[in-house]
Design a protein around this motif. Structure first.
Motif, PDB file in Angstrom:
ATOM      1  N   MET A  29       0.851  -1.189   0.000  1.00  0.00           N
ATOM      2  CA  MET A  29       0.000   0.000   0.000  1.00  0.00           C
ATOM      3  C   MET A  29       0.888   1.241   0.000  1.00  0.00           C
ATOM      4  O   MET A  29       2.009   1.215   0.513  1.00  0.00           O
ATOM      5  N   ARG A  31       1.155   5.219   1.089  1.00  0.00           N
ATOM      6  CA  ARG A  31       0.569   6.188   2.003  1.00  0.00           C
ATOM      7  C   ARG A  31      -0.052   7.365   1.234  1.00  0.00           C
ATOM      8  O   ARG A  31       0.501   7.812   0.239  1.00  0.00           O
ATOM      9  N   TRP A  61      -7.853   5.191   4.634  1.00  0.00           N
ATOM     10  CA  TRP A  61      -6.717   4.361   4.205  1.00  0.00           C
ATOM     11  C   TRP A  61      -6.234   3.474   5.351  1.00  0.00           C
ATOM     12  O   TRP A  61      -5.946   2.289   5.162  1.00  0.00           O
ATOM     13  N   THR A  62      -6.160   4.033   6.542  1.00  0.00           N
ATOM     14  CA  THR A  62      -5.697   3.285   7.709  1.00  0.00           C
ATOM     15  C   THR A  62      -6.636   2.127   8.028  1.00  0.00           C
ATOM     16  O   THR A  62      -6.186   1.032   8.406  1.00  0.00           O
ATOM     17  N   GLN A  65      -6.006  -0.622   5.513  1.00  0.00           N
ATOM     18  CA  GLN A  65      -4.758  -1.282   5.900  1.00  0.00           C
ATOM     19  C   GLN A  65      -4.989  -2.242   7.064  1.00  0.00           C
ATOM     20  O   GLN A  65      -4.502  -3.380   7.055  1.00  0.00           O
ATOM     21  N   SER A  66      -5.742  -1.805   8.065  1.00  0.00           N
ATOM     22  CA  SER A  66      -5.954  -2.640   9.248  1.00  0.00           C
ATOM     23  C   SER A  66      -6.740  -3.901   8.921  1.00  0.00           C
ATOM     24  O   SER A  66      -6.507  -4.965   9.504  1.00  0.00           O
ATOM     25  N   PHE A  68      -6.668  -5.563   5.977  1.00  0.00           N
ATOM     26  CA  PHE A  68      -5.737  -6.495   5.352  1.00  0.00           C
ATOM     27  C   PHE A  68      -4.871  -7.169   6.416  1.00  0.00           C
ATOM     28  O   PHE A  68      -4.584  -8.369   6.333  1.00  0.00           O
ATOM     29  N   ASP A  69      -4.483  -6.409   7.415  1.00  0.00           N
ATOM     30  CA  ASP A  69      -3.700  -6.972   8.506  1.00  0.00           C
ATOM     31  C   ASP A  69      -4.508  -8.018   9.281  1.00  0.00           C
ATOM     32  O   ASP A  69      -4.006  -9.102   9.604  1.00  0.00           O
ATOM     33  N   ILE A  75       1.925  -6.662   5.323  1.00  0.00           N
ATOM     34  CA  ILE A  75       1.739  -5.369   4.656  1.00  0.00           C
ATOM     35  C   ILE A  75       3.075  -4.654   4.468  1.00  0.00           C
ATOM     36  O   ILE A  75       3.870  -4.529   5.397  1.00  0.00           O
ATOM     37  N   ILE A  77       4.587  -0.923   3.176  1.00  0.00           N
ATOM     38  CA  ILE A  77       4.156   0.460   2.996  1.00  0.00           C
ATOM     39  C   ILE A  77       5.196   1.217   2.182  1.00  0.00           C
ATOM     40  O   ILE A  77       6.391   1.186   2.495  1.00  0.00           O
ATOM     41  N   LYS A 294      -4.351  -1.062  -3.310  1.00  0.00           N
ATOM     42  CA  LYS A 294      -3.384  -2.059  -2.874  1.00  0.00           C
ATOM     43  C   LYS A 294      -2.836  -2.848  -4.054  1.00  0.00           C
ATOM     44  O   LYS A 294      -3.416  -2.861  -5.125  1.00  0.00           O
TER      45      LYS A 294
END
Length: 298
Positions: A29, A31, A61-62, A65-66, A68-69, A75, A77, A294
């Motif tokens: 991903m 930023r 966006w965060t 990301q979370s 996918f985690d 991940i 970045i 992504k």
């Protein structure tokens, strides 16, 4: 098994005939520090110049990301660059692949819009530093190719689906097919609001796809229905206004999707998928949602 397929009549195999490929375990991903709408290169950007809430975009966006985690993806970045507001849409600059011997390859993109061409060298450097074998299309013969925005791997198989018509040239796929030794099913796109394949076509698992049917020709729909046992269709509203087909299902079970697509999410749950709704409203102003944000990696 290099082959370029343009019609259902040319499909001489079933999905079970295609060699298996591991599911991706990693995701890249970029930023969104410099994300904004500074120009118009697709219909969704019209009237949105200068309208991005950067704080809200970072929050959205965060959350993506979370998720996918949470579903177990490793991940990576990358930092974005000033003057490249669409770099956050990192599905577009490359097409990665892992061959049957475990070697990592990547085709670099030829971006269609002049405003986005300077994004590609940053991704080239990233792949180079990680030991990928890089491949390049002949820019004297091929006008454009926008990576995994248009080229989408079939879940668990060494089969590629290739969209063309707005951002990627059909002739790009012949070189990709020959280089990787894989079949590619090509799909012509016919509605400029669905300018990338990933805006109207989401592979959920080996046998299931989510599509917006009006974005394709009859030939394209014939190939989709020949290969997939189950095809979930999104309405024009949920596909165009809520980017329902720009969802991402990296593991064949968990679907990350823009919130509010009520009918699609019901159909996904009825089909046995775990649905994770997110807000990507700021990014949709620029014409992208979860899948655009992504790059899946092997």
């Amino acid at each position: 098994m290099a082959q370029l397929i343009t019609s259902a009549e040319e499909l001489s195999f079933s999905i079970d005939d295609i060699p298996s490929m591991p599911l991706p375990k990693e995701v890249l991903m970029v930023r969104p520090l410099h994300f904004s709408v500074d120009y118009v290169i697709n219909p969704h950007m019209a009237d949105q110049v200068g309208n991005v809430d950067k704080i809200e975009a970072q929050n959205e966006w965060t959350l993506v990301q979370s998720l996918f985690d949470q579903i177990g993806m490793k991940i990576h970045i990358m930092e974005d660059q000033e003057g490249l507001p669409d770099m956050v849409f990192c599905a577009n600059q490359s097409l990665p692949y892992r061959d049957e011997d475990g070697n990592r390859h990547v085709f670099m993109s030829i971006m269609h819009a002049e405003q986005r061409k300077k994004e590609v060298p940053y991704f080239e450097q990233w792949y180079r530093q990680r030991g990928y074998e890089l491949h390049f299309l002949d820019e004297e013969k091929i006008r454009d190719f926008e990576g995994c925005g248009d080229a989408i791997w079939h879940t668990g198989r060494r089969l590629l689906w290739g969209g063309h018509g707005f951002r990627s040239s059909l002739d790009a796929y012949q070189m990709i097919s020959d280089t990787f030794g894989i079949p590619i099913i090509t799909l012509e796109l016919v509605d400029e609001s669905f300018y990338h394949l990933d805006t109207c076509f989401c592979i959920l698992d080996e046998h299931t796809a989510l599509i917006y049917p009006e974005a394709f020709t009859d030939q394209g729909l014939g190939m989709i229905h020949t290969i997939f046992d189950q095809v979930i269709e999104a309405s024009k509203y949920e596909a165009e206004e809520l980017f329902a087909c720009n969802a991402c299902c990296p593991d064949g079970r968990n679907v990350i999707i823009q919130q509010g697509a009520t009918n699609v999410t019901k159909n996904l749950r009825d089909a046995g998928f775990a649905v994770h709704e997110v807000s990507t409203y700021e990014f949709m102003k620029s014409g992208g949602s979860v899948f655009c944000m992504k790059m899946l990696l092997w």
